[in-house]
Design a protein around this motif. Structure first.
Motif, PDB file in Angstrom:
ATOM      1  N   ALA A 278       0.828  -1.208   0.000  1.00  0.00           N
ATOM      2  CA  ALA A 278       0.000   0.000   0.000  1.00  0.00           C
ATOM      3  C   ALA A 278       0.864   1.261   0.000  1.00  0.00           C
ATOM      4  N   LYS A 279       1.970   1.247   0.733  1.00  0.00           N
ATOM      5  CA  LYS A 279       2.841   2.424   0.777  1.00  0.00           C
ATOM      6  C   LYS A 279       3.543   2.633  -0.558  1.00  0.00           C
ATOM      7  N   MET A 280       3.894   1.556  -1.238  1.00  0.00           N
ATOM      8  CA  MET A 280       4.493   1.707  -2.558  1.00  0.00           C
ATOM      9  C   MET A 280       3.488   2.340  -3.533  1.00  0.00           C
ATOM     10  N   LEU A 281       2.237   1.868  -3.450  1.00  0.00           N
ATOM     11  CA  LEU A 281       1.201   2.449  -4.309  1.00  0.00           C
ATOM     12  C   LEU A 281       0.945   3.908  -3.941  1.00  0.00           C
ATOM     13  N   ALA A 282       0.976   4.200  -2.638  1.00  0.00           N
ATOM     14  CA  ALA A 282       0.773   5.580  -2.195  1.00  0.00           C
ATOM     15  C   ALA A 282       1.878   6.487  -2.729  1.00  0.00           C
ATOM     16  N   THR A 283       3.098   5.976  -2.759  1.00  0.00           N
ATOM     17  CA  THR A 283       4.208   6.762  -3.300  1.00  0.00           C
ATOM     18  C   THR A 283       3.959   7.122  -4.759  1.00  0.00           C
ATOM     19  N   VAL A 284       3.470   6.157  -5.527  1.00  0.00           N
ATOM     20  CA  VAL A 284       3.161   6.412  -6.940  1.00  0.00           C
ATOM     21  C   VAL A 284       2.053   7.443  -7.070  1.00  0.00           C
ATOM     22  N   VAL A 285       0.995   7.296  -6.270  1.00  0.00           N
ATOM     23  CA  VAL A 285      -0.145   8.218  -6.341  1.00  0.00           C
ATOM     24  C   VAL A 285       0.288   9.631  -5.981  1.00  0.00           C
ATOM     25  N   TYR A 286       1.041   9.781  -4.890  1.00  0.00           N
ATOM     26  CA  TYR A 286       1.479  11.118  -4.485  1.00  0.00           C
ATOM     27  C   TYR A 286       2.460  11.714  -5.497  1.00  0.00           C
ATOM     28  N   ALA A 287       3.305  10.888  -6.090  1.00  0.00           N
ATOM     29  CA  ALA A 287       4.218  11.406  -7.116  1.00  0.00           C
ATOM     30  C   ALA A 287       3.428  11.937  -8.310  1.00  0.00           C
ATOM     31  N   LEU A 288       2.376  11.238  -8.693  1.00  0.00           N
ATOM     32  CA  LEU A 288       1.522  11.723  -9.782  1.00  0.00           C
ATOM     33  C   LEU A 288       0.837  13.029  -9.389  1.00  0.00           C
ATOM     34  N   PHE A 289       0.378  13.114  -8.148  1.00  0.00           N
ATOM     35  CA  PHE A 289      -0.228  14.363  -7.668  1.00  0.00           C
ATOM     36  C   PHE A 289       0.778  15.508  -7.730  1.00  0.00           C
ATOM     37  N   PHE A 290       2.021  15.229  -7.316  1.00  0.00           N
ATOM     38  CA  PHE A 290       3.053  16.256  -7.337  1.00  0.00           C
ATOM     39  C   PHE A 290       3.304  16.748  -8.757  1.00  0.00           C
ATOM     40  N   MET A 291       3.378  15.819  -9.713  1.00  0.00           N
ATOM     41  CA  MET A 291       3.625  16.207 -11.091  1.00  0.00           C
ATOM     42  C   MET A 291       2.462  17.018 -11.651  1.00  0.00           C
ATOM     43  N   ALA A 292       1.245  16.671 -11.244  1.00  0.00           N
ATOM     44  CA  ALA A 292       0.087  17.455 -11.674  1.00  0.00           C
ATOM     45  C   ALA A 292       0.162  18.866 -11.103  1.00  0.00           C
ATOM     46  N   TYR A 293       0.580  18.972  -9.858  1.00  0.00           N
ATOM     47  CA  TYR A 293       0.720  20.290  -9.229  1.00  0.00           C
ATOM     48  C   TYR A 293       1.786  21.124  -9.948  1.00  0.00           C
ATOM     49  N   LEU A 294       2.941  20.504 -10.222  1.00  0.00           N
ATOM     50  CA  LEU A 294       4.017  21.233 -10.893  1.00  0.00           C
ATOM     51  C   LEU A 294       3.627  21.638 -12.308  1.00  0.00           C
ATOM     52  N   ALA A 295       2.791  20.815 -12.948  1.00  0.00           N
ATOM     53  CA  ALA A 295       2.318  21.174 -14.285  1.00  0.00           C
ATOM     54  C   ALA A 295       1.378  22.367 -14.240  1.00  0.00           C
ATOM     55  N   LEU A 296       0.583  22.453 -13.178  1.00  0.00           N
ATOM     56  CA  LEU A 296      -0.358  23.562 -13.043  1.00  0.00           C
ATOM     57  C   LEU A 296       0.316  24.832 -12.556  1.00  0.00           C
ATOM     58  N   PHE A 297       1.354  24.684 -11.731  1.00  0.00           N
ATOM     59  CA  PHE A 297       2.036  25.844 -11.154  1.00  0.00           C
ATOM     60  C   PHE A 297       3.532  25.716 -11.399  1.00  0.00           C
ATOM     61  N   PRO A 298       3.964  25.924 -12.669  1.00  0.00           N
ATOM     62  CA  PRO A 298       5.370  25.707 -13.014  1.00  0.00           C
ATOM     63  C   PRO A 298       6.295  26.846 -12.640  1.00  0.00           C
ATOM     64  N   ALA A 299       5.767  28.006 -12.306  1.00  0.00           N
ATOM     65  CA  ALA A 299       6.608  29.191 -12.087  1.00  0.00           C
ATOM     66  C   ALA A 299       7.494  29.000 -10.878  1.00  0.00           C
ATOM     67  N   GLY A 300       8.743  29.472 -10.982  1.00  0.00           N
ATOM     68  CA  GLY A 300       9.653  29.412  -9.846  1.00  0.00           C
ATOM     69  C   GLY A 300       9.261  30.407  -8.780  1.00  0.00           C
TER      70      GLY A 300
END
Length: 424
Positions: free
Chosen positions: A205-227
């Motif tokens: 479950a923790k391995m799957l959670a890591t994948v899910v949160y990593a996808l969430f992080f990438m979605a966030y960075l895609a929406l808010f790319p500015a430094g």
């Protein structure tokens, strides 16, 4: 049931991530303390759920407290480090450590009270308090170790994976959460005799959670790319002194020696490093070449089309040089429209062929990019054939460059193409 539990866990992770990332994203306006308080208040709930609250998933039995809340907290700590610096991230790490120890200390005193019963059948469960106290102490120590480990791993992986954020998060999360799952299971097994299936189910479950949160992080960075603007560096006296601003410092080292316009090393780097590059190569019995490149009729470009057009020409020529650069090539902007390449492990014949390929590439690329093609003239000096001293080699290359100009420009003159007299 297992499928509905999986969907509920994803919903919990999405809610946790959305709220925490909103607080982190708005930290400049509402203050970072809001994010830190939200991060810390759920530690008791995480420990409680991890010890008594389990649900069935397709792969096994897991606890939402460990899978969603703890995994999310650890990755949020990593993201806080990425977004801010070590000085900031150590605040919640140390705060959680001291705060949870404080809770346990207070409970150890509270359990000695002589209590009175106010509501029939309602009495404090001291055994449960003791069990939770032990798990919280162990869980807090693990969290402290996990937090340091995931940041150190993220830093170390940066040497090989650079800015591949999602991959670094996946690797860091997988390794550290594997360690955490094993460590917490040992305590859980000693306290409540938890079966081995809890270890395996929680790990998956923790391995799957890591994948899910990593996808969430990438979605966030895609929406808010500015430094974001960072505060200036400060001094510390613990492990975080090593971590603070390391990546930004390394980035600064990588770019501070570069010419702003052309993104190649500037003149001062040539003056301080070129001689050592040549000596280091020839000392090992290898050849080196110094290639001097000058843009033809560059003044006419500035006069006719303006300095902005001239800058575009310089940037384009430099890009062609970078695109054709070998690992043993060192490119410098010597001044104005002149570039120098110190090519280690390259003899005179190879340098002649390499330079002519550069000349043709520049002409081809600029023909498509500008109204008319840009050409260059190139002079070459070879070491140790013609010397090992930088000044001597530069003078030879400079004479051959002028011979190329005098011969009609857009050509290469080297040791094999034209015997230009060299200083004795």
């Amino acid at each position: 049931m297992a499928v509905s539990n999986s969907l509920l866990l994803v919903a919990q992770a999405a809610l946790y991530f959305t709220v925490m990332m909103t607080l982190l994203h708005r930290r400049k306006s509402i203050g970072l303390g809001v994010f830190m308080c939200a991060l810390g208040v759920m530690h008791f709930l995480e420990t409680y759920l991890a010890s008594v609250f389990y649900v069935q998933l397709p792969h096994g039995i897991i606890s939402p407290g460990s899978t969603v809340l703890f995994s999310g907290k650890l990755l949020m700590i990593l993201l806080l480090y990425v977004k801010e610096d070590a000085a900031t991230v150590r605040q919640p790490i140390h705060g959680l450590l001291f705060g949870n120890f404080l809770i346990v200390g207070l409970v150890m005193i509270l359990r000695n009270h002589e209590t009175v019963q106010v509501v029939a059948g309602r009495e404090p469960d001291i055994a449960f308090v003791d069990e939770m106290g032990m798990l919280m102490v162990w869980g807090t120590i693990l969290l402290y170790i996990d937090s340091l480990a995931i940041i150190l791993l993220y830093e170390r992986l940066g040497r090989w994976l650079g800015r591949h954020f999602a991959l670094r998060v996946l690797i860091c999360g997988a390794l550290v959460l594997t360690f955490d799952q094993l460590g917490f299971y040992i305590a859980l097994h000693l306290v409540s005799d938890a079966p081995l299936s809890v270890l395996y189910g929680g790990w998956v479950a923790k391995m799957l959670a890591t994948v899910v949160y990593a996808l969430f992080f990438m979605a966030y960075l895609a929406l808010f790319p500015a430094g974001e603007q960072k505060a200036g560096p400060r001094r510390f006296r613990d492990l975080f002194d090593v971590l603070t601003y390391r990546e930004r410092y390394e980035d600064l080292l990588k770019t501070s020696h570069l010419d702003f316009l052309t993104k190649v090393s500037h003149r001062s780097q040539f003056d301080t490093t070129a001689q050592d590059l040549i000596l280091a190569t020839t000392a090992n019995g290898h050849c080196a070449s110094l290639i001097l490149i000058d843009i033809d009729h560059f003044k006419a470009v500035n006069d006719t089309y303006g300095h902005q057009a001239g800058d575009e020409v310089l940037a384009t020529v430099a890009r062609v040089l970078r695109d054709n650069q070998r690992s043993d090539d060192h490119i410098f902007r010597y001044g104005g429209e002149e570039f120098v390449i110190v090519s280690q492990r390259m003899g005179a014949e190879a340098a002649q062929s390499f330079s002519d390929r550069l000349r043709r590439a520049i002409e081809d690329v600029t023909r498509d990019a500008f109204l008319e093609p840009v050409t260059v003239s190139i002079g070459i000096a070879a070491a140790p054939l013609e010397g090992r001293d930088l000044a001597t080699l530069f003078e030879i290359a400079d004479r051959r460059l002028y011979a190329a100009k005098a011969g009609g420009r857009n050509r290469v003159v080297g040791p094999l193409s034209e015997p230009v007299p060299v200083p004795v």
